[in-house]
Design a protein around this motif. Structure first.
Motif, PDB file in Angstrom:
ATOM      1  N   ALA A  11      -1.967   0.670 -11.470  1.00 22.73           N
ATOM      2  CA  ALA A  11      -3.389   1.003 -11.471  1.00 22.73           C
ATOM      3  C   ALA A  11      -3.941   1.064 -10.053  1.00 22.73           C
ATOM      4  O   ALA A  11      -4.691   1.980  -9.698  1.00 22.73           O
ATOM      5  CB  ALA A  11      -4.159  -0.028 -12.295  1.00 22.73           C
ATOM      6  N   ASN A  12      -3.552   0.090  -9.245  1.00 20.52           N
ATOM      7  CA  ASN A  12      -4.033   0.066  -7.867  1.00 20.52           C
ATOM      8  C   ASN A  12      -3.557   1.295  -7.092  1.00 20.52           C
ATOM      9  O   ASN A  12      -4.331   1.945  -6.378  1.00 20.52           O
ATOM     10  CB  ASN A  12      -3.548  -1.207  -7.181  1.00 20.52           C
ATOM     11  CG  ASN A  12      -4.022  -1.309  -5.749  1.00 20.52           C
ATOM     12  OD1 ASN A  12      -5.198  -1.409  -5.483  1.00 20.52           O
ATOM     13  ND2 ASN A  12      -3.091  -1.273  -4.817  1.00 20.52           N
ATOM     14  N   ILE A  15      -5.449   4.424  -8.242  1.00 21.05           N
ATOM     15  CA  ILE A  15      -6.808   4.498  -7.697  1.00 21.05           C
ATOM     16  C   ILE A  15      -6.789   4.961  -6.245  1.00 21.05           C
ATOM     17  O   ILE A  15      -7.470   5.911  -5.856  1.00 21.05           O
ATOM     18  CB  ILE A  15      -7.509   3.126  -7.814  1.00 21.05           C
ATOM     19  CG1 ILE A  15      -7.721   2.759  -9.282  1.00 21.05           C
ATOM     20  CG2 ILE A  15      -8.849   3.156  -7.077  1.00 21.05           C
ATOM     21  CD1 ILE A  15      -8.154   1.320  -9.492  1.00 21.05           C
ATOM     22  N   GLY A 146      -5.705   4.443 -13.738  1.00 19.31           N
ATOM     23  CA  GLY A 146      -6.343   4.200 -12.450  1.00 19.31           C
ATOM     24  C   GLY A 146      -6.751   5.488 -11.767  1.00 19.31           C
ATOM     25  O   GLY A 146      -7.830   5.584 -11.170  1.00 19.31           O
ATOM     26  N   SER A 147      -5.924   6.512 -11.884  1.00 18.77           N
ATOM     27  CA  SER A 147      -6.218   7.802 -11.260  1.00 18.77           C
ATOM     28  C   SER A 147      -7.426   8.483 -11.892  1.00 18.77           C
ATOM     29  O   SER A 147      -8.112   9.279 -11.244  1.00 18.77           O
ATOM     30  CB  SER A 147      -5.003   8.728 -11.381  1.00 18.77           C
ATOM     31  OG  SER A 147      -3.891   8.205 -10.693  1.00 18.77           O
ATOM     32  N   ALA A 173     -13.599  -0.398  -8.410  1.00 23.46           N
ATOM     33  CA  ALA A 173     -12.365  -0.516  -9.190  1.00 23.46           C
ATOM     34  C   ALA A 173     -11.314  -1.321  -8.439  1.00 23.46           C
ATOM     35  O   ALA A 173     -10.583  -2.125  -9.038  1.00 23.46           O
ATOM     36  CB  ALA A 173     -11.832   0.880  -9.520  1.00 23.46           C
ATOM     37  N   THR A 177      -9.281  -4.749  -9.623  1.00 26.05           N
ATOM     38  CA  THR A 177      -7.823  -4.933  -9.619  1.00 26.05           C
ATOM     39  C   THR A 177      -7.421  -6.063  -8.685  1.00 26.05           C
ATOM     40  O   THR A 177      -6.434  -6.753  -8.931  1.00 26.05           O
ATOM     41  CB  THR A 177      -7.102  -3.639  -9.204  1.00 26.05           C
ATOM     42  OG1 THR A 177      -7.516  -3.257  -7.886  1.00 26.05           O
ATOM     43  CG2 THR A 177      -7.394  -2.522 -10.178  1.00 26.05           C
TER      44      THR A 177
END
Length: 219
Positions: A11-12, A15, A146-147, A173, A177
């Motif tokens: 996820a990180n 993002i 995340g994207s 966001a 995270t």
């Protein structure tokens, strides 16, 4: 825990990498089409890359764990007395008295010598080896989710506000995270949040600057 770690990292990365990509393209052109195309391409390529990377990494880890366990099982079959002495020494090193350590080692050996050695000597649970498919799937799905945040943030607002909105959404966001990753790792939340937010802001600033430079030169 393994797939949770992979999910948070995915996820990180989703993002930060997607935000940097779309902000960079938005810095070069106000047209929506190129931003959308670059964003979708970045999501697909990043998800595949994250899944493959996690699968290879975790597969290597699992292969190593299996090799260590196989060697330990062979040593127990060939040298049971030496392995009992070794287990005793390990408990002595943990702080038990020699007599107590010997008694514990003998009782655990009588119950399940292999599990005892795998736990104390190797730090591995033979029944809970890392699963590369779980890690790969969690990483890919989390990357896509995340994207989606920076991709939506860059496309929904009008061109004049899209960069500012994306910065706010992405930094928020990343802060979330950071809190989650720190909680999973039992680490300090403030430091984790600061690192992620500062890194994400720097990435977007750099790519936006490059986009502006390239857009002014090429377009």
């Amino acid at each position: 825990m393994n797939w949770l770690r992979a999910g948070v990292l995915g996820a990180n990365d989703g993002i930060v990498s997607t935000a940097g990509l779309v902000v960079g393209v938005a810095g070069a052109t106000a047209a929506t089409g190129p931003v959308l195309t670059a964003g979708i391409a970045g999501v697909v390529a990043g998800a595949v890359s994250m899944a493959l990377g996690e699968y290879v990494s975790v597969s290597s880890q699992r292969d190593t764990e299996r090799s260590l366990l196989a060697r330990e099982r062979a040593e127990l079959d060939l040298f049971p007395d030496e392995e009992l002495d070794e287990l005793t020494a390990l408990y002595v090193a943990k702080g038990l008295k020699q007599e107590t350590a010997r008694q514990v080692a003998e009782e655990l050996t009588g119950h399940d010598a292999f599990a005892a050695h795998a736990d104390v000597e190797l730090g591995i649970d033979p029944h809970a080896l890392t699963n590369p498919l779980h890690a790969a799937g969690a990483s890919a799905i989390a990357f896509v989710l995340g994207s989606a945040l920076p991709l939506v943030a860059i496309l929904v607002p009008p061109p004049g506000a899209r960069i500012a909105v994306t910065f706010v959404v992405v930094l928020f966001a990343l802060a979330v995270t950071g809190v989650v990753s720190a909680h999973l790792g039992a680490a300090g939340k403030v430091a984790a949040v600061v690192r992620l937010v500062a890194g994400g802001a720097l990435a977007m600033l750099v790519t936006f600057g490059i986009g502006q430079l390239v857009g002014a030169t090429v377009l």
